[in-house]
Design a protein around this motif. Structure first.
Motif, PDB file in Angstrom:
ATOM      1  N   SER A  74       1.626  22.553  60.499  1.00 37.61           N
ATOM      2  CA  SER A  74       2.253  22.854  59.201  1.00 37.61           C
ATOM      3  C   SER A  74       1.901  24.220  58.616  1.00 37.61           C
ATOM      4  O   SER A  74       2.785  24.872  58.039  1.00 37.61           O
ATOM      5  N   PRO A  75       0.643  24.678  58.705  1.00 34.53           N
ATOM      6  CA  PRO A  75       0.362  25.991  58.103  1.00 34.53           C
ATOM      7  C   PRO A  75       1.124  27.132  58.772  1.00 34.53           C
ATOM      8  O   PRO A  75       1.203  28.220  58.197  1.00 34.53           O
ATOM      9  N   HIS A  76       1.671  26.907  59.948  1.00 34.07           N
ATOM     10  CA  HIS A  76       2.261  28.000  60.726  1.00 34.07           C
ATOM     11  C   HIS A  76       3.780  27.918  60.852  1.00 34.07           C
ATOM     12  O   HIS A  76       4.400  28.783  61.472  1.00 34.07           O
ATOM     13  N   ILE A  77       4.368  26.843  60.346  1.00 32.40           N
ATOM     14  CA  ILE A  77       5.825  26.686  60.440  1.00 32.40           C
ATOM     15  C   ILE A  77       6.402  26.458  59.039  1.00 32.40           C
ATOM     16  O   ILE A  77       5.671  26.218  58.085  1.00 32.40           O
ATOM     17  N   HIS A  78       7.740  26.565  58.938  1.00 34.19           N
ATOM     18  CA  HIS A  78       8.425  26.180  57.702  1.00 34.19           C
ATOM     19  C   HIS A  78       8.726  24.684  57.714  1.00 34.19           C
ATOM     20  O   HIS A  78       9.094  24.141  58.757  1.00 34.19           O
ATOM     21  N   LEU A 129      16.798  27.518  60.143  1.00 29.58           N
ATOM     22  CA  LEU A 129      16.026  28.234  59.116  1.00 29.58           C
ATOM     23  C   LEU A 129      14.523  28.205  59.416  1.00 29.58           C
ATOM     24  O   LEU A 129      13.721  28.655  58.608  1.00 29.58           O
ATOM     25  N   GLN A 130      14.161  27.647  60.571  1.00 22.60           N
ATOM     26  CA  GLN A 130      12.761  27.660  61.009  1.00 22.60           C
ATOM     27  C   GLN A 130      12.333  29.102  61.301  1.00 22.60           C
ATOM     28  O   GLN A 130      13.184  29.971  61.497  1.00 22.60           O
ATOM     29  N   ARG A 131      11.048  29.367  61.323  1.00 24.23           N
ATOM     30  CA  ARG A 131      10.573  30.697  61.722  1.00 24.23           C
ATOM     31  C   ARG A 131      11.144  31.057  63.094  1.00 24.23           C
ATOM     32  O   ARG A 131      11.257  30.222  63.956  1.00 24.23           O
ATOM     33  N   MET A 132      11.488  32.269  63.319  1.00 31.61           N
ATOM     34  CA  MET A 132      12.190  32.816  64.497  1.00 31.61           C
ATOM     35  C   MET A 132      13.521  32.139  64.759  1.00 31.61           C
ATOM     36  O   MET A 132      14.196  32.450  65.745  1.00 31.61           O
ATOM     37  N   GLY A 133      13.979  31.252  63.883  1.00 28.72           N
ATOM     38  CA  GLY A 133      15.353  30.778  63.950  1.00 28.72           C
ATOM     39  C   GLY A 133      15.630  29.581  64.840  1.00 28.72           C
ATOM     40  O   GLY A 133      16.781  29.335  65.192  1.00 28.72           O
ATOM     41  N   PHE A 182      13.924  25.391  66.315  1.00 35.58           N
ATOM     42  CA  PHE A 182      12.879  24.358  66.359  1.00 35.58           C
ATOM     43  C   PHE A 182      11.778  24.683  67.359  1.00 35.58           C
ATOM     44  O   PHE A 182      10.674  24.133  67.273  1.00 35.58           O
ATOM     45  N   LYS A 183      12.080  25.568  68.305  1.00 30.62           N
ATOM     46  CA  LYS A 183      11.121  25.886  69.385  1.00 30.62           C
ATOM     47  C   LYS A 183       9.771  26.354  68.845  1.00 30.62           C
ATOM     48  O   LYS A 183       8.745  26.265  69.532  1.00 30.62           O
ATOM     49  N   MET A 184       9.783  26.879  67.608  1.00 30.58           N
ATOM     50  CA  MET A 184       8.539  27.333  66.987  1.00 30.58           C
ATOM     51  C   MET A 184       7.532  26.183  66.867  1.00 30.58           C
ATOM     52  O   MET A 184       6.318  26.408  66.916  1.00 30.58           O
ATOM     53  N   ARG A 185       8.035  24.964  66.685  1.00 32.30           N
ATOM     54  CA  ARG A 185       7.144  23.819  66.507  1.00 32.30           C
ATOM     55  C   ARG A 185       6.351  23.515  67.784  1.00 32.30           C
ATOM     56  O   ARG A 185       5.131  23.409  67.770  1.00 32.30           O
TER      57      ARG A 185
END
Lengths: 313, 313
Positions: A16-20, A45-49, A51-54
């Protein structure tokens, strides 16, 4: 991999601290048209656009302490490459991405912008894998697989977890399937939240290996595909397929024109820039409307990275 | 027109059942780039895709009871025409829109989709106005002006009111100016909430009548303009100009290439489909960055109705 809600929650807490925490969008026009209620989890709208950021963030957080020196690597010119690059930078880990020589300039620039070191290879799957293996041998870097990795899968599942925390009593979850990481993660998190939820996947007709795998009961490798849903051209893996086989009710295919129409509708009416892969679930709704009537349906808009100079419509 | 917070709140309460309370969007990338905090009020996600829904709804709600028989009318092929059509249908009032023969098909279809009766006229301002006056004479329909009407202005002000309810301690509000309805409404609501807030307007260089009016201290009529920000080609009016003169700190102009660049950035990075008029405030930020440094800046994204087949980039 077996569902356990506490574990899913601990994964979400960790990343959570690193994603929207992305919002949930609705459209009263769409609800009226299909006599159903749709809830769109806005991972574009996730960081870098995407879900892969998770998954990338979770996988990197699970690495041993020496990852700070050895770094991480992957081979992808798409959203996964960008996700690993940004997650690694966010977490202070060196990152290298093996990139085919013909990768689109915009994607290469994005990965460089996120601080990744790029290593070019020939534009074949074999050379990608060989270059990555060689790089790992030489450096000890940890390889982050885009979809067939337990920690990646747990990470991707947090999108569904957040959606089901925010929207209660969903009857159906509908997700696009490519490599299977998002779909498997969604299955595990959704079933942990509500064992009786129905999970459907949408897939391009031109890349229907997951549908054929589910029918055959074993993984059918993906063929080379030109589907406009370029994020869904990859095949399932040994880690995610058993999860998908166990929990997915059906995989429904849609044509490229149907995907393009649904994507365009989302731009025009919901004013959201999504990539064609993210248009697949809505295309499924339009193609199989009777399945969704009178239901509360959660849909994951998986990403929004698309080249505005080359629109599919 | 003088500011009174209770009145603004009563307007919002009145129209709330018929409009969306739109979300506030942020971008950490943008905040880092300009060393400021930006809060985007997402009126492109408003019903029919623009803030115009607020003013049209309020104006129709203020009409006498016989509006149910006599109906409303306006002349606009743009967002205002769609807003009056949808607001009228929502409130059960007949609606006619005077439309120039050369109006884009998509806009005409949208107004028909909202149930408006269309009356075609020649493509000149004179014939528009004459046709509308004749129609009013014959039918007694109430005319809803797009921007120079107190009730419309109070309605448009509710976007800023909601924004300042949701985001505290804004230093600056930044809004595009065309006909002046949104800008005047924003002034009144913002000053009622916080008398010391700074209000700036953004305007296309190719349609800079509001800037020249503010400098001259009197209304300079708009010239025919080809600016890509097609919602901002109209001129100020006698009702909104005194409000703007009193409260607006400055009107800052930007070129069409700057507007297109800011619009494209919003699509690409924020994944939001906005129309070029809504890109004007961000273009102003990029052109005059020193004004916004270390400030908390509210921006209204005024609309998202754009033809995907004819993108400006």
């Amino acid at each position: 991999m077996h569902p356990d809600l506490n574990y899913h929650r601990s994964v979400l807490e960790k990343i959570s601290p690193h994603i929207h925490r992305t919002p949930v969008l609705t459209s009263s026009t769409l609800n009226a048209e299909f006599n159903a209620e749709f809830f769109f989890k806005a991972e574009h709208l996730q960081r870098m656009g995407a879900f892969k950021m998770r998954g990338a963030t979770h996988a990197i957080l699970q690495l041993p302490a020496d990852a700070v020196e050895k770094g991480v690597c992957t081979h992808s010119s798409g959203n996964h490459g960008q996700a690993v690059a940004l997650a690694a930078r966010t977490l202070g880990i060196p990152c290298s991405v093996i990139v085919p020589k013909n990768a689109p300039k915009s994607k290469v620039e994005a990965m460089e912008g996120y601080g990744a070191k790029l290593i070019y290879c020939e534009a074949t799957q074999a050379d990608r894998e060989a270059t990555a293996a060689d790089f790992q041998d030489r450096t000890g870097a940890y390889f982050i697989h885009p979809s067939n990795d337990e920690d990646v899968i747990w990470g991707q599942g947090t999108a569904a977890l957040e959606l089901m925390e925010d929207v209660h009593d969903l009857d159906i979850l509908l997700v696009a399937v490519g490599g299977g990481g998002l779909l498997a993660g969604t299955c595990l998190a959704a079933v942990a939240m509500n064992p009786s939820i129905d999970i459907y996947a949408g897939e391009p007709e031109l890349a229907d290996d997951a549908k054929r795998s589910l029918q055959a009961g074993e993984i059918i490798p993906a063929r080379a595909s030109t589907t406009v849903a370029d994020g869904l051209r990859t095949g399932l893996g040994s880690v995610n397929f058993p999860v998908i086989k166990k929990h997915v009710r059906d995989i429904l295919t849609v044509s490229d024109p149907q995907i393009i129409e649904a994507t365009r509708w989302t731009w025009e009416r919901m004013k959201q820039v999504i990539e064609p892969s993210a248009g697949v679930p809505l295309a499924v709704v339009r193609a199989y409307p009777e399945l969704f009537q009178h239901k509360r349906v959660g849909i994951i808009l998986c990403g929004g990275n698309t080249d505005l100079s080359h629109l599919p419509f």
